[in-house]
Design a protein around this motif. Structure first.
Motif, mmCIF file in Angstrom:
data_model
loop_
_atom_site.group_PDB
_atom_site.id
_atom_site.type_symbol
_atom_site.label_atom_id
_atom_site.label_comp_id
_atom_site.label_asym_id
_atom_site.label_seq_id
_atom_site.Cartn_x
_atom_site.Cartn_y
_atom_site.Cartn_z
ATOM 1 N N GLU A 1 -6.324 -15.158 -5.927
ATOM 2 C CA GLU A 1 -5.552 -15.352 -4.690
ATOM 3 C C GLU A 1 -4.512 -14.261 -4.469
ATOM 4 N N LEU A 2 -3.994 -13.667 -5.539
ATOM 5 C CA LEU A 2 -2.982 -12.617 -5.404
ATOM 6 C C LEU A 2 -3.499 -11.436 -4.585
ATOM 7 N N LEU A 3 -4.788 -11.155 -4.697
ATOM 8 C CA LEU A 3 -5.325 -9.954 -4.070
ATOM 9 C C LEU A 3 -5.359 -10.041 -2.549
ATOM 10 N N ARG A 4 -5.148 -11.227 -1.997
ATOM 11 C CA ARG A 4 -5.048 -11.381 -0.546
ATOM 12 C C ARG A 4 -3.602 -11.302 -0.054
ATOM 13 N N LYS A 5 -2.653 -11.204 -0.949
ATOM 14 C CA LYS A 5 -1.244 -11.180 -0.582
ATOM 15 C C LYS A 5 -0.870 -9.829 0.036
ATOM 16 N N PRO A 6 0.287 -9.748 0.702
ATOM 17 C CA PRO A 6 0.744 -8.477 1.260
ATOM 18 C C PRO A 6 0.887 -7.400 0.182
ATOM 19 N N VAL A 7 0.790 -6.153 0.620
ATOM 20 C CA VAL A 7 0.825 -5.020 -0.294
ATOM 21 C C VAL A 7 2.065 -5.052 -1.180
ATOM 22 N N ASP A 8 3.218 -5.326 -0.611
ATOM 23 C CA ASP A 8 4.458 -5.321 -1.396
ATOM 24 C C ASP A 8 4.425 -6.376 -2.495
ATOM 25 N N GLU A 9 3.829 -7.524 -2.210
ATOM 26 C CA GLU A 9 3.772 -8.606 -3.196
ATOM 27 C C GLU A 9 2.815 -8.245 -4.337
ATOM 28 N N VAL A 10 1.664 -7.666 -4.001
ATOM 29 C CA VAL A 10 0.729 -7.237 -5.037
ATOM 30 C C VAL A 10 1.374 -6.154 -5.907
ATOM 31 N N ALA A 11 2.039 -5.201 -5.267
ATOM 32 C CA ALA A 11 2.672 -4.106 -6.008
ATOM 33 C C ALA A 11 3.742 -4.635 -6.955
ATOM 34 N N GLU B 1 -8.239 2.773 0.589
ATOM 35 C CA GLU B 1 -7.012 2.944 1.373
ATOM 36 C C GLU B 1 -5.923 1.945 0.985
ATOM 37 N N ARG B 2 -6.279 0.673 0.845
ATOM 38 C CA ARG B 2 -5.271 -0.325 0.481
ATOM 39 C C ARG B 2 -4.776 -0.086 -0.950
ATOM 40 N N THR B 3 -5.656 0.321 -1.837
ATOM 41 C CA THR B 3 -5.223 0.657 -3.197
ATOM 42 C C THR B 3 -4.203 1.786 -3.178
ATOM 43 N N LEU B 4 -4.431 2.776 -2.343
ATOM 44 C CA LEU B 4 -3.496 3.909 -2.259
ATOM 45 C C LEU B 4 -2.153 3.475 -1.672
ATOM 46 N N GLU B 5 -2.165 2.506 -0.762
ATOM 47 C CA GLU B 5 -0.901 1.956 -0.258
ATOM 48 C C GLU B 5 -0.100 1.336 -1.403
ATOM 49 N N ILE B 6 -0.799 0.569 -2.236
ATOM 50 C CA ILE B 6 -0.135 -0.070 -3.379
ATOM 51 C C ILE B 6 0.329 0.986 -4.369
ATOM 52 N N ALA B 7 -0.465 2.029 -4.563
ATOM 53 C CA ALA B 7 -0.113 3.093 -5.504
ATOM 54 C C ALA B 7 1.164 3.814 -5.095
ATOM 55 N N GLN B 8 1.475 3.853 -3.804
ATOM 56 C CA GLN B 8 2.732 4.463 -3.358
ATOM 57 C C GLN B 8 3.937 3.694 -3.876
ATOM 58 N N ARG B 9 3.724 2.436 -4.212
ATOM 59 C CA ARG B 9 4.808 1.570 -4.678
ATOM 60 C C ARG B 9 4.786 1.368 -6.187
#
Length: 283
Positions: free
Chosen positions: A21-31, A63-71
């Motif tokens: 379920e975590l993987l559907r959360k917003p980028v900031d929460e996953v990061a 793309e979404r992985t790279l968004e998380i990687a920025q954080r």
């Protein structure tokens, strides 16, 4: 410590759902969750699997992985090779993503997608992997989908492409579990094949520590030691957790028990550093 097999996005594969379920959360929460786990486990670098079939704007599903990687410092992306897409335009877009320098490896989802490693649809991706010296990871073994076909997920299939594409470094994910001795033979025979130890136990910390489950954990330990002993190549095994399917600190402790102490530096750090982060990529 390097964890070379995690998830920060849903894999988007037939029949799998989001995995967690975590993987559907917003980028900031996953990061934030990932950063906390990495800190608790002493992990400094992670490689995260992308999503399949995300559209022409994102041919490798990163793309979404790279968004998380920025954080999250230390997080790198693994792109998904799609054997159903070998048209010139798609492969050109794939190459463009690789040229950004933000792709650490490519991955094929055997079993989930009904294509063997030797299928012609994978060949252009092997050629790109060779050209850009990117390791190529295969999901092997058990799956999370009732629609998967296990004959495509058997690790022996990797032997065929390891012979035919000797300039590519291949990784057998999950040591082919439950076909672990077949995985060991492929690693033993082929100098361009590695194997990762991720996802061999999934669940929460209780699953990885409960005394009532000690025999199940011992069964996995026995398999790991069999594989490493048979393959005779401790420099070809890689540490990964499959997070968030398993908590990083508890899985780390479990693997420290499973892997013989004399191989800890190689399995937990050195092998992945050489394969994924060394400029020569695998030596």
């Amino acid at each position: 410590m390097i964890d070379m097999h995690i998830h920060v996005v849903p894999p988007n594969l037939p029949g799998t759902g989001p995995l967690h379920e975590l993987l559907r959360k917003p980028v900031d929460e996953v990061a934030a969750a990932l950063q906390a786990e990495m800190t608790a486990a002493g992990v400094t670098k992670c490689l995260a699997m992308g999503s399949w079939n995300t559209g022409d704007h994102d041919p490798l599903g990163i793309e979404r992985t790279l968004e998380i990687a920025q954080r999250v410092p230390g997080l790198s992306a693994i792109g998904i090779a799609d054997p159903t897409r070998t048209d010139t335009d798609h492969l050109r877009r794939v190459e463009t993503q690789i040229l950004t320098g933000r792709v650490a490896a490519l991955k094929g989802y055997l079993g989930y997608l009904h294509y063997a490693p030797s299928h012609p649809g994978y060949v252009p991706y092997y050629e790109l992997a060779a050209r850009f010296r990117l390791p190529f990871i295969f999901h092997t073994g058990d799956t999370y989908s009732p629609f998967a076909k296990l004959k495509y997920a058997h690790p022996l299939g990797v032997d065929e492409v390891a012979v035919d594409f000797r300039e590519v470094r291949f990784v057998i994910a999950h040591i082919g579990n439950p076909w672990v001795q077949d995985c060991a033979e492929v690693v033993y025979k082929n100098m361009n094949v590695w194997a990762d130890l991720s996802g061999l136990l999934v669940g929460d910390t209780e699953t990885l520590t409960n005394p009532d489950l000690a025999q199940s954990r011992q069964d996995v330990i026995d398999r790991i030691r069999l594989v490493m002993r048979y393959a005779e190549r401790p420099n070809r095994f890689l540490y990964g957790t499959d997070w968030p399917l398993a908590p990083m600190p508890a899985y780390r402790d479990f693997m420290r028990e499973a892997v013989l102490p004399e191989f800890h530096d190689q399995v937990f750090i050195e092998n992945a550093q050489l394969l994924f982060f060394n400029p020569r990529r695998g030596g």
